[in-house]
Design a protein around this motif. Sequence first.
Motif, PDB file in Angstrom:
ATOM      1  N   ALA A   1     -14.180  30.274   7.813  1.00 16.98           N
ATOM      2  CA  ALA A   1     -13.829  29.444   6.661  1.00 16.98           C
ATOM      3  C   ALA A   1     -12.922  28.289   7.071  1.00 16.98           C
ATOM      4  N   LEU A   2     -11.916  28.576   7.903  1.00 16.25           N
ATOM      5  CA  LEU A   2     -11.008  27.516   8.346  1.00 16.25           C
ATOM      6  C   LEU A   2     -11.744  26.502   9.208  1.00 16.25           C
ATOM      7  N   ARG A   3     -12.651  26.945  10.022  1.00 23.24           N
ATOM      8  CA  ARG A   3     -13.425  26.034  10.870  1.00 23.24           C
ATOM      9  C   ARG A   3     -14.259  25.087  10.008  1.00 23.24           C
ATOM     10  N   LEU A   4     -14.902  25.616   8.975  1.00 25.92           N
ATOM     11  CA  LEU A   4     -15.687  24.774   8.073  1.00 25.92           C
ATOM     12  C   LEU A   4     -14.797  23.783   7.343  1.00 25.92           C
ATOM     13  N   MET A   5     -13.621  24.214   6.936  1.00 32.45           N
ATOM     14  CA  MET A   5     -12.700  23.319   6.232  1.00 32.45           C
ATOM     15  C   MET A   5     -12.230  22.186   7.143  1.00 32.45           C
ATOM     16  N   ILE A   6     -11.885  22.504   8.386  1.00 28.90           N
ATOM     17  CA  ILE A   6     -11.445  21.473   9.322  1.00 28.90           C
ATOM     18  C   ILE A   6     -12.588  20.506   9.618  1.00 28.90           C
ATOM     19  N   LEU A   7     -13.809  21.017   9.696  1.00 24.90           N
ATOM     20  CA  LEU A   7     -14.967  20.153   9.925  1.00 24.90           C
ATOM     21  C   LEU A   7     -15.111  19.125   8.811  1.00 24.90           C
ATOM     22  N   LEU A   8     -15.006  19.564   7.563  1.00 24.62           N
ATOM     23  CA  LEU A   8     -15.081  18.631   6.438  1.00 24.62           C
ATOM     24  C   LEU A   8     -13.882  17.703   6.419  1.00 24.62           C
ATOM     25  N   LEU A   9     -12.725  18.217   6.801  1.00 26.00           N
ATOM     26  CA  LEU A   9     -11.514  17.390   6.801  1.00 26.00           C
ATOM     27  C   LEU A   9     -11.599  16.272   7.827  1.00 26.00           C
ATOM     28  N   GLN A  10     -12.236  16.545   8.955  1.00 25.36           N
ATOM     29  CA  GLN A  10     -12.353  15.544  10.009  1.00 25.36           C
ATOM     30  C   GLN A  10     -13.486  14.555   9.768  1.00 25.36           C
ATOM     31  N   SER A  11     -14.431  14.915   8.928  1.00 25.14           N
ATOM     32  CA  SER A  11     -15.631  14.086   8.805  1.00 25.14           C
ATOM     33  C   SER A  11     -15.800  13.430   7.450  1.00 25.14           C
ATOM     34  N   SER A  12     -15.170  13.951   6.410  1.00 25.69           N
ATOM     35  CA  SER A  12     -15.395  13.436   5.056  1.00 25.69           C
ATOM     36  C   SER A  12     -14.103  12.904   4.462  1.00 25.69           C
ATOM     37  N   PRO A  13     -13.965  11.590   4.320  1.00 30.28           N
ATOM     38  CA  PRO A  13     -12.787  11.033   3.640  1.00 30.28           C
ATOM     39  C   PRO A  13     -12.669  11.513   2.197  1.00 30.28           C
ATOM     40  N   THR A  14     -13.788  11.784   1.546  1.00 31.10           N
ATOM     41  CA  THR A  14     -13.742  12.286   0.173  1.00 31.10           C
ATOM     42  C   THR A  14     -13.064  13.642   0.110  1.00 31.10           C
ATOM     43  N   PHE A  15     -13.447  14.529   1.012  1.00 28.54           N
ATOM     44  CA  PHE A  15     -12.816  15.840   1.027  1.00 28.54           C
ATOM     45  C   PHE A  15     -11.359  15.738   1.462  1.00 28.54           C
ATOM     46  N   ALA A  16     -11.068  14.872   2.439  1.00 27.52           N
ATOM     47  CA  ALA A  16      -9.696  14.730   2.916  1.00 27.52           C
ATOM     48  C   ALA A  16      -8.773  14.227   1.813  1.00 27.52           C
ATOM     49  N   ALA A  17      -9.249  13.297   0.986  1.00 30.79           N
ATOM     50  CA  ALA A  17      -8.433  12.792  -0.121  1.00 30.79           C
ATOM     51  C   ALA A  17      -8.189  13.892  -1.148  1.00 30.79           C
TER      52      ALA A  17
ATOM     53  N   PRO B   1     -12.161  16.776  18.135  1.00 31.08           N
ATOM     54  CA  PRO B   1     -13.313  17.180  17.306  1.00 31.08           C
ATOM     55  C   PRO B   1     -13.564  18.678  17.416  1.00 31.08           C
ATOM     56  N   ILE B   2     -13.597  19.351  16.287  1.00 29.20           N
ATOM     57  CA  ILE B   2     -13.703  20.813  16.312  1.00 29.20           C
ATOM     58  C   ILE B   2     -15.068  21.259  16.825  1.00 29.20           C
ATOM     59  N   LEU B   3     -16.094  20.431  16.659  1.00 32.15           N
ATOM     60  CA  LEU B   3     -17.410  20.801  17.147  1.00 32.15           C
ATOM     61  C   LEU B   3     -17.502  20.776  18.669  1.00 32.15           C
ATOM     62  N   HIS B   4     -16.570  20.096  19.326  1.00 27.75           N
ATOM     63  CA  HIS B   4     -16.600  19.997  20.787  1.00 27.75           C
ATOM     64  C   HIS B   4     -15.755  21.067  21.462  1.00 27.75           C
ATOM     65  N   LEU B   5     -14.974  21.820  20.679  1.00 25.97           N
ATOM     66  CA  LEU B   5     -14.092  22.810  21.279  1.00 25.97           C
ATOM     67  C   LEU B   5     -14.846  24.097  21.563  1.00 25.97           C
ATOM     68  N   PRO B   6     -14.658  24.666  22.745  1.00 24.52           N
ATOM     69  CA  PRO B   6     -15.283  25.963  23.042  1.00 24.52           C
ATOM     70  C   PRO B   6     -14.587  27.085  22.292  1.00 24.52           C
ATOM     71  N   CYS B   7     -15.216  28.240  22.264  1.00 24.55           N
ATOM     72  CA  CYS B   7     -14.653  29.406  21.597  1.00 24.55           C
ATOM     73  C   CYS B   7     -14.008  30.306  22.649  1.00 24.55           C
ATOM     74  N   PHE B   8     -12.719  30.553  22.492  1.00 28.59           N
ATOM     75  CA  PHE B   8     -11.976  31.372  23.442  1.00 28.59           C
ATOM     76  C   PHE B   8     -11.625  32.709  22.807  1.00 28.59           C
ATOM     77  N   GLY B   9     -11.759  33.769  23.604  1.00 26.14           N
ATOM     78  CA  GLY B   9     -11.345  35.083  23.128  1.00 26.14           C
ATOM     79  C   GLY B   9      -9.858  35.307  23.268  1.00 26.14           C
ATOM     80  N   THR B  10      -9.252  34.603  24.195  1.00 24.57           N
ATOM     81  CA  THR B  10      -7.813  34.663  24.407  1.00 24.57           C
ATOM     82  C   THR B  10      -7.281  33.249  24.582  1.00 24.57           C
ATOM     83  N   LEU B  11      -6.008  33.084  24.357  1.00 23.75           N
ATOM     84  CA  LEU B  11      -5.372  31.776  24.479  1.00 23.75           C
ATOM     85  C   LEU B  11      -4.607  31.708  25.783  1.00 23.75           C
ATOM     86  N   ASP B  12      -5.072  30.855  26.681  1.00 21.50           N
ATOM     87  CA  ASP B  12      -4.413  30.636  27.958  1.00 21.50           C
ATOM     88  C   ASP B  12      -3.871  29.219  27.991  1.00 21.50           C
ATOM     89  N   ALA B  13      -2.604  29.070  28.353  1.00 22.41           N
ATOM     90  CA  ALA B  13      -1.943  27.767  28.273  1.00 22.41           C
ATOM     91  C   ALA B  13      -2.638  26.726  29.141  1.00 22.41           C
TER      92      ALA B  13
END
Length: 412
Positions: free
Chosen positions: A304-320, A356-368
């Motif tokens: 859900a958060l990923r979909l929201m960020i996608l709309l936030l980054q791509s749609s000025p209407t949704f961002a407003a 861009p969230i679509l370009h980020l890979p999916c990580f199982g763990t967070l490594d600095a």
Amino acid sequence: LNHQVWDLRRSGPKLPFRLLEFLNGLVSSHNLHAAFNARRLHLLGIVRWVLHLILEAAMLFNAADDASSSDSYSDGMGGLSQRHRGSANSGASSISPGLQWHASYPSITSTSVGGDPGNPLLRGCKTLLRRVLTYMLTPGDLEGIAGATVYTLSISDNRGRGRSDIVDSATSINDCNKLSPGPVARVYLLRLLEELVVDGVNEIVVANKDKNDVNQKDSTKSMDQPLVRPHSGGGTSNNPSYLAGSIIARKKNRPQGQGDPDINMHPNHQQAQAFLSAFSGILTPVWFACILEGCMEEASAGAALRLMILLLQSSPTFAAAFEDAGGFAPLVLSIPKFSTCPSIVLSMLSQLLHAPILHLPCFGTLDASQLCEVFESASDSTDLCLVDSTQGGIHTPSDPSCGIFALLAECL
């Protein structure tokens, strides 16, 4: 197709699964008449039928799991007589679905990083919806999917509740990492929405590419654009980042108040924005807040958060609309409970670091070191630079307490 006629509860998932296989074959890309079949099925109300089947199947899978859990609980109570256990089990079997509705539960960890939940029936429903809606998508369809997603919040997971005194710690930990049927259905629906957004905009881009191919002068330019492949929800996109870049792209040095259209703006910019506005009008900030507040596990919350960020980054209407609704401030009550989930943190960092969230890979763990390498190449892209007067995308909200940094700080 009314499953209440042929009693879905007793027939089990095999019959609807075979029916879904047949319908998916009618709208498969290998079928020469896929477009015609999809439109005819849409007119017959196939979208509403599939959404109802998803919810009904999820409830039956959940009820079968609750019944088996109750049996295990009864077997573990030594003080309960055989006669009482027999009567309790017979009463439960009269209202519970058969053994055929038992399903294996996927791992929350693997699903959170883009893995498939592994439910063939629900996956077949999602595939059919995607193939039909690729040819014909209406606001009513989006409203139906959004409503079904909210309804999955009511399909609760009762495993392990009230039985902590008899369940050993190993079993309890194992159950906590399993995704129950309600969240499985929710993950499929949220990924379907993401795929409809990405594939819909990509189709607009491809339509413009086809027009350029007609013009011999632009043939070399169009050849430089790689072919667009269908997007897989929850995963990394290898397609050109039109959603994260070209739709809201502005040159950093563009003069303020200049009325001429940006030469770098895509020719089908207005059509793409109209398409995204249709989603923004239904998938509102309040809808996302409701979904995130009701999620009790990180897999569907991350989707859900990923979909929201996608709309936030791509749609000025949704961002407003998002900023008018309070920005990220309403999410302080829901997101911090998933502060250790890598997919949640990556989505927030995507917004904070302008990646861009679509370009980020999916990580199982967070490594600095791994995060530094990824965001160093993806963040602050010139395609994502906006002028200060432009609203939408990755613009900074007027109130810092409503921004992504405040939410991320609350998680930390």
